[in-house]
Design an enzyme around this catalytic site. Structure first.
Site, short mmCIF file in Angstrom:
data_model
loop_
_atom_site.label_atom_id
_atom_site.label_comp_id
_atom_site.label_asym_id
_atom_site.label_seq_id
_atom_site.Cartn_x
_atom_site.Cartn_y
_atom_site.Cartn_z
CB SER A 35 -9.71 -1.79 3.19
OG SER A 35 -10.33 -2.98 2.76
NE ARG A 72 -3.78 -2.31 0.23
CZ ARG A 72 -3.54 -3.55 -0.25
NH1 ARG A 72 -2.41 -3.77 -0.92
NH2 ARG A 72 -4.40 -4.51 -0.08
CD GLU A 116 -5.91 0.09 2.19
OE1 GLU A 116 -6.46 -0.04 1.09
OE2 GLU A 116 -5.84 -0.83 3.02
#
Length: 342
Positions: free
Chosen positions: A239, A166, A335
């Site tokens: 998410s 990520r 995130e």
């Protein structure tokens, strides 16, 4: 003005999937990447902070923005080279899910596990989006970007993009690079990733014993639809929390204390823990304060039930982070990018 449009005091509620009612001093919608140098040379833009926006599916706005938001609305998918592996250049403003479905229709493989992820193609390398055992970095050959320091178009290969979980170079230097296009290397044949989060079981339920990429994509659509709330129905950014990485000592200790802990030991000696399991075990799944809360369908998803402000959503997210750390000694990280007053 050809290639772009400028809007003052623009509302952003419809431009972020958490549906936060923030505004920005200046919104620049760009449809032609070649016009970027001209646009960025405007005194009002040159003198202010610039934020690039795709579909707003990876941000939490915690207040109004004083600078400029650049909305990438460029379009175009070009097959530059075909064969067993195709080279495909895609404009940053293309919708990610539309592109994945196009690749499947053309017989290309690799991106099937990444179907139904919201956002644009230009945002994909910034976050190094991933799902169901696949990361987009595996299929990126290079990224084309406008370098605001060197004032020229640069092409960065996969290694130069510094992809990680990520993460990427673009995430670390958001003020420097504006992604204008992504070049993918997609094979016609690729080993399917089936051993992750119920894909194989879903294929069995579908009656598929010899799956092709489009079967895997259909299974992922079924799984995502069942687990994740639709941003068109309830505000969310998918998410919201990263799966935390811990060293083997901490991972083994947590597994001894919590027999049902969901974790994946890595080849590098570190463990990836399931943030969803940690959040649910800490009692936050389905919890709500005002209009801010955690989805009752998936513990990773921060949701806006109506008119929660960005500050209220961020305060609730911090409550989740603090609660998980207090119970498990593991600190979760968001995130999406949290932008504005924190």
């Amino acid at each position: 003005m050809g290639g772009y449009t400028l809007i003052e005091n623009a509302p952003l509620a419809a431009r972020n999937t958490l549906r936060v009612a923030a505004r920005v001093k200046l919104l620049a919608e760009i449809r032609d990447a070649a016009k970027l140098p001209e646009l960025l040379d405007f005194p009002a833009i040159r003198a202010s902070r610039l934020m690039v926006l795709g579909e707003g599916s990876n941000i939490l706005l915690t207040g109004d923005l004083d600078g400029t938001v650049l909305a990438m609305e460029t379009r175009g998918v070009h097959v530059e080279q075909d064969g067993e592996t195709a080279r495909i250049a895609v404009a940053a403003g293309e919708r990610w899910d539309d592109f994945v479905r196009w690749t499947l229709g053309q017989g290309f493989a690799g991106l099937e596990n990444l179907i139904l992820i919201p956002g644009t193609v230009g945002a994909a390398p910034i976050q190094n989006i991933g799902a169901y055992g696949t990361e987009v970095a595996e299929f990126i050959e290079s990224v084309e970007a406008w370098d605001r320091i060197e004032r020229r178009v640069v092409t960065l290969d996969r290694q130069a993009c510094a992809f990680a979980y990520r993460d990427s170079l673009f995430k670390h230097e958001p003020e420097r690079f504006i992604v204008t296009a992504v070049r993918f290397a997609l094979p016609r044949s690729h080993a399917l990733r089936l051993d992750y989060a119920g894909i194989r079981e879903e294929l069995e339920r579908m009656g598929v014993d010899k799956p092709a990429p489009f079967h895997v994509a259909e299974a992922v659509v079924h799984l995502r639809t069942k687990k994740l709330p639709d941003p068109a129905v309830i505000g969310n950014a998918g998410s919201f929390f990263k799966n935390p990485i811990v060293d083997a000592t901490q991972g083994e200790a947590l597994q001894r204390e919590h027999a049902r802990l969901v974790a994946w030991p890595g080849n590098d000696g570190r463990w990836k823990l399931s943030a969803a399991w940690l959040i649910e075990a800490a009692g936050f799944k389905g919890m709500r304060e005002g209009d801010a809360g955690i989805s009752n369908r998936h513990a990773l998803v921060l949701v806006n039930h109506g008119k929660a402000s960005g500050q209220e959503l961020w305060a609730f997210a911090q409550r989740v982070i603090d609660g998980v750390q207090a119970q498990f000694g593991v600190r979760l990280e968001p995130e999406p990018m949290v932008i504005g007053a924190r």
